[in-house]
Design a protein around this motif. Structure first.
Motif, PDB file in Angstrom:
ATOM      1  N   PHE A 131       0.850  -1.184   0.000  1.00 43.37           N
ATOM      2  CA  PHE A 131       0.000   0.000   0.000  1.00 43.37           C
ATOM      3  C   PHE A 131       0.883   1.230   0.000  1.00 43.37           C
ATOM      4  O   PHE A 131       2.061   1.161   0.354  1.00 43.37           O
ATOM      5  N   GLY A 132       0.321   2.356  -0.448  1.00 41.66           N
ATOM      6  CA  GLY A 132       1.108   3.573  -0.505  1.00 41.66           C
ATOM      7  C   GLY A 132       0.282   4.804  -0.786  1.00 41.66           C
ATOM      8  O   GLY A 132      -0.908   4.724  -1.119  1.00 41.66           O
ATOM      9  N   GLY A 133       0.944   5.942  -0.670  1.00 45.62           N
ATOM     10  CA  GLY A 133       0.349   7.242  -0.983  1.00 45.62           C
ATOM     11  C   GLY A 133       1.226   7.947  -1.997  1.00 45.62           C
ATOM     12  O   GLY A 133       2.463   7.889  -1.904  1.00 45.62           O
ATOM     13  N   TYR A 134       0.601   8.625  -2.975  1.00 44.33           N
ATOM     14  CA  TYR A 134       1.340   9.155  -4.114  1.00 44.33           C
ATOM     15  C   TYR A 134       0.785  10.508  -4.556  1.00 44.33           C
ATOM     16  O   TYR A 134      -0.385  10.797  -4.369  1.00 44.33           O
ATOM     17  N   ALA A 135       1.648  11.281  -5.193  1.00 46.16           N
ATOM     18  CA  ALA A 135       1.250  12.509  -5.878  1.00 46.16           C
ATOM     19  C   ALA A 135       1.425  12.272  -7.368  1.00 46.16           C
ATOM     20  O   ALA A 135       2.384  11.616  -7.783  1.00 46.16           O
ATOM     21  N   THR A 136       0.506  12.786  -8.167  1.00 46.51           N
ATOM     22  CA  THR A 136       0.628  12.667  -9.620  1.00 46.51           C
ATOM     23  C   THR A 136       0.842  14.054 -10.220  1.00 46.51           C
ATOM     24  O   THR A 136       0.273  15.038  -9.756  1.00 46.51           O
ATOM     25  N   ILE A 137       1.680  14.087 -11.239  1.00 50.02           N
ATOM     26  CA  ILE A 137       1.944  15.316 -11.990  1.00 50.02           C
ATOM     27  C   ILE A 137       1.523  15.011 -13.422  1.00 50.02           C
ATOM     28  O   ILE A 137       2.139  14.181 -14.091  1.00 50.02           O
ATOM     29  N   ASN A 138       0.450  15.648 -13.861  1.00 52.92           N
ATOM     30  CA  ASN A 138      -0.155  15.338 -15.155  1.00 52.92           C
ATOM     31  C   ASN A 138       0.268  16.336 -16.222  1.00 52.92           C
ATOM     32  O   ASN A 138       0.361  17.524 -15.960  1.00 52.92           O
ATOM     33  N   MET A 139       0.487  15.835 -17.410  1.00 56.91           N
ATOM     34  CA  MET A 139       0.804  16.691 -18.557  1.00 56.91           C
ATOM     35  C   MET A 139      -0.511  16.979 -19.285  1.00 56.91           C
ATOM     36  O   MET A 139      -0.830  16.337 -20.284  1.00 56.91           O
ATOM     37  N   ALA A 140      -1.289  17.898 -18.711  1.00 60.08           N
ATOM     38  CA  ALA A 140      -2.621  18.218 -19.226  1.00 60.08           C
ATOM     39  C   ALA A 140      -2.540  18.695 -20.674  1.00 60.08           C
ATOM     40  O   ALA A 140      -1.640  19.433 -21.053  1.00 60.08           O
ATOM     41  N   ASN A 141      -3.503  18.245 -21.470  1.00 59.54           N
ATOM     42  CA  ASN A 141      -3.593  18.641 -22.874  1.00 59.54           C
ATOM     43  C   ASN A 141      -5.032  18.440 -23.325  1.00 59.54           C
ATOM     44  O   ASN A 141      -5.875  18.042 -22.539  1.00 59.54           O
ATOM     45  N   GLU A 142      -5.317  18.709 -24.566  1.00 63.89           N
ATOM     46  CA  GLU A 142      -6.685  18.622 -25.066  1.00 63.89           C
ATOM     47  C   GLU A 142      -6.945  17.341 -25.835  1.00 63.89           C
ATOM     48  O   GLU A 142      -7.945  17.243 -26.541  1.00 63.89           O
ATOM     49  N   THR A 143      -6.074  16.344 -25.709  1.00 71.41           N
ATOM     50  CA  THR A 143      -6.280  15.062 -26.377  1.00 71.41           C
ATOM     51  C   THR A 143      -6.808  14.050 -25.364  1.00 71.41           C
ATOM     52  O   THR A 143      -6.770  14.287 -24.157  1.00 71.41           O
ATOM     53  N   PRO A 144      -7.259  12.899 -25.811  1.00 68.67           N
ATOM     54  CA  PRO A 144      -7.721  11.871 -24.871  1.00 68.67           C
ATOM     55  C   PRO A 144      -6.577  11.134 -24.164  1.00 68.67           C
ATOM     56  O   PRO A 144      -6.805  10.259 -23.362  1.00 68.67           O
ATOM     57  N   VAL A 145      -5.335  11.494 -24.434  1.00 72.14           N
ATOM     58  CA  VAL A 145      -4.173  10.828 -23.844  1.00 72.14           C
ATOM     59  C   VAL A 145      -3.484  11.795 -22.880  1.00 72.14           C
ATOM     60  O   VAL A 145      -3.086  12.890 -23.276  1.00 72.14           O
ATOM     61  N   THR A 146      -3.347  11.394 -21.606  1.00 73.37           N
ATOM     62  CA  THR A 146      -2.708  12.239 -20.607  1.00 73.37           C
ATOM     63  C   THR A 146      -1.534  11.496 -19.974  1.00 73.37           C
ATOM     64  O   THR A 146      -1.730  10.612 -19.155  1.00 73.37           O
ATOM     65  N   PRO A 147      -0.299  11.848 -20.337  1.00 71.47           N
ATOM     66  CA  PRO A 147       0.870  11.272 -19.669  1.00 71.47           C
ATOM     67  C   PRO A 147       1.002  11.861 -18.262  1.00 71.47           C
ATOM     68  O   PRO A 147       0.568  12.986 -18.011  1.00 71.47           O
ATOM     69  N   TYR A 148       1.625  11.111 -17.357  1.00 71.51           N
ATOM     70  CA  TYR A 148       1.814  11.603 -16.000  1.00 71.51           C
ATOM     71  C   TYR A 148       3.052  10.974 -15.367  1.00 71.51           C
ATOM     72  O   TYR A 148       3.529   9.924 -15.799  1.00 71.51           O
ATOM     73  N   ALA A 149       3.548  11.632 -14.335  1.00 73.53           N
ATOM     74  CA  ALA A 149       4.595  11.100 -13.464  1.00 73.53           C
ATOM     75  C   ALA A 149       3.956  10.887 -12.102  1.00 73.53           C
ATOM     76  O   ALA A 149       3.004  11.581 -11.736  1.00 73.53           O
ATOM     77  N   ILE A 150       4.478   9.916 -11.351  1.00 72.25           N
ATOM     78  CA  ILE A 150       3.918   9.612 -10.039  1.00 72.25           C
ATOM     79  C   ILE A 150       5.064   9.443  -9.043  1.00 72.25           C
ATOM     80  O   ILE A 150       6.083   8.828  -9.364  1.00 72.25           O
ATOM     81  N   LEU A 151       4.896  10.038  -7.844  1.00 70.55           N
ATOM     82  CA  LEU A 151       5.908   9.994  -6.788  1.00 70.55           C
ATOM     83  C   LEU A 151       5.225   9.708  -5.463  1.00 70.55           C
ATOM     84  O   LEU A 151       4.126  10.201  -5.221  1.00 70.55           O
ATOM     85  N   GLY A 152       5.873   8.932  -4.595  1.00 68.68           N
ATOM     86  CA  GLY A 152       5.291   8.679  -3.290  1.00 68.68           C
ATOM     87  C   GLY A 152       6.075   7.655  -2.505  1.00 68.68           C
ATOM     88  O   GLY A 152       7.265   7.428  -2.750  1.00 68.68           O
ATOM     89  N   PHE A 153       5.403   7.015  -1.568  1.00 65.56           N
ATOM     90  CA  PHE A 153       6.008   5.985  -0.733  1.00 65.56           C
ATOM     91  C   PHE A 153       5.145   4.739  -0.762  1.00 65.56           C
ATOM     92  O   PHE A 153       3.914   4.817  -0.757  1.00 65.56           O
ATOM     93  N   THR A 154       5.822   3.577  -0.775  1.00 64.17           N
ATOM     94  CA  THR A 154       5.127   2.293  -0.801  1.00 64.17           C
ATOM     95  C   THR A 154       5.675   1.400   0.300  1.00 64.17           C
ATOM     96  O   THR A 154       6.875   1.338   0.525  1.00 64.17           O
ATOM     97  N   ARG A 155       4.784   0.697   0.975  1.00 64.02           N
ATOM     98  CA  ARG A 155       5.157  -0.347   1.917  1.00 64.02           C
ATOM     99  C   ARG A 155       4.833  -1.679   1.260  1.00 64.02           C
ATOM    100  O   ARG A 155       3.715  -1.883   0.791  1.00 64.02           O
ATOM    101  N   VAL A 156       5.812  -2.575   1.191  1.00 65.67           N
ATOM    102  CA  VAL A 156       5.628  -3.889   0.566  1.00 65.67           C
ATOM    103  C   VAL A 156       5.916  -4.988   1.575  1.00 65.67           C
ATOM    104  O   VAL A 156       6.755  -4.825   2.461  1.00 65.67           O
ATOM    105  N   GLU A 157       5.205  -6.100   1.435  1.00 61.00           N
ATOM    106  CA  GLU A 157       5.486  -7.295   2.229  1.00 61.00           C
ATOM    107  C   GLU A 157       5.785  -8.431   1.267  1.00 61.00           C
ATOM    108  O   GLU A 157       4.931  -8.809   0.458  1.00 61.00           O
ATOM    109  N   LEU A 158       7.007  -8.936   1.358  1.00 58.57           N
ATOM    110  CA  LEU A 158       7.467 -10.026   0.497  1.00 58.57           C
ATOM    111  C   LEU A 158       7.586 -11.307   1.295  1.00 58.57           C
ATOM    112  O   LEU A 158       7.928 -11.276   2.482  1.00 58.57           O
ATOM    113  N   GLU A 159       7.351 -12.431   0.631  1.00 62.97           N
ATOM    114  CA  GLU A 159       7.555 -13.736   1.236  1.00 62.97           C
ATOM    115  C   GLU A 159       8.383 -14.583   0.290  1.00 62.97           C
ATOM    116  O   GLU A 159       8.129 -14.627  -0.906  1.00 62.97           O
ATOM    117  N   ALA A 160       9.392 -15.266   0.857  1.00 62.92           N
ATOM    118  CA  ALA A 160      10.214 -16.209   0.110  1.00 62.92           C
ATOM    119  C   ALA A 160      10.354 -17.443   0.988  1.00 62.92           C
ATOM    120  O   ALA A 160      11.078 -17.418   1.992  1.00 62.92           O
TER     121      ALA A 160
END
Length: 177
Positions: free
Chosen positions: A96-125
């Protein structure tokens, strides 16, 4: 009416229709701005420790588009496809995590974005389990499919610490409210 006058009226009418269509298309596409959205993703995860493991996760997200450039979201997910490496079962149990998105707003149906934040992961081996948190980042693109529905393709670096990296390529659906 003369030919010149007919051409001027037709040109003005065409320009008006084009401008109102562009404004309507932008309003429809940007209807999620200032509102909530939710979505689900299936992510193909690569866990690179001493050996590579390829697992899959299913996750849900909820967020708000603060303006056309910035948003915030929370995500949570769990493993749905494990891998076996040298006889040991490897899985990403949950994250789980919390993130901020930075969107490259435009007038097309395609919106590229960058995402930054923190994630906590639980791994099992095998019988070992470990949970850690780390800075996460990525990039993606949302593609409008209908008025309040978008498809999503995204790359994320969820975790990178102590000789372990967790990367993912996700496919998903977003619904704007």
């Amino acid at each position: 009416m003369g030919t010149r006058k007919t051409i001027l009226v037709a040109t003005a009418a065409a320009a008006g229709i084009t401008m109102s269509s562009a404004a309507l298309a932008q309003d429809i596409y940007k209807s999620g701005v200032g509102g909530l959205y939710t979505g689900v993703n299936y992510t193909f995860i690569d866990i690179d420790a001493q050996e590579d493991a390829d697992v899959g996760t299913l996750s849900a997200k909820v967020g708000v588009q603060a303006n056309k450039y910035f948003g915030a979201e929370a995500r949570a997910g769990f493993g749905v496809n494990d891998d076996t490496v040298n006889g040991t079962e490897v899985k990403l149990d949950n994250f789980f995590g919390g993130y901020a998105t930075i969107n490259m707003a435009n007038e097309t149906p395609v919106t590229p974005y960058a995402i930054l934040g923190f994630t906590r992961v639980e791994l099992e081996a095998g019988s070992r389990s470990d949970d850690e948190s780390d800075f996460s980042y990525g990039a993606g693109v949302n593609v409008q499919l209908a008025r309040n529905l978008s498809g999503n393709l995204e790359y994320m670096r969820y975790y990178d610490d102590r000789d372990v990296t967790i990367d993912g390529i996700g496919l998903g659906i977003l619904v704007n409210f």
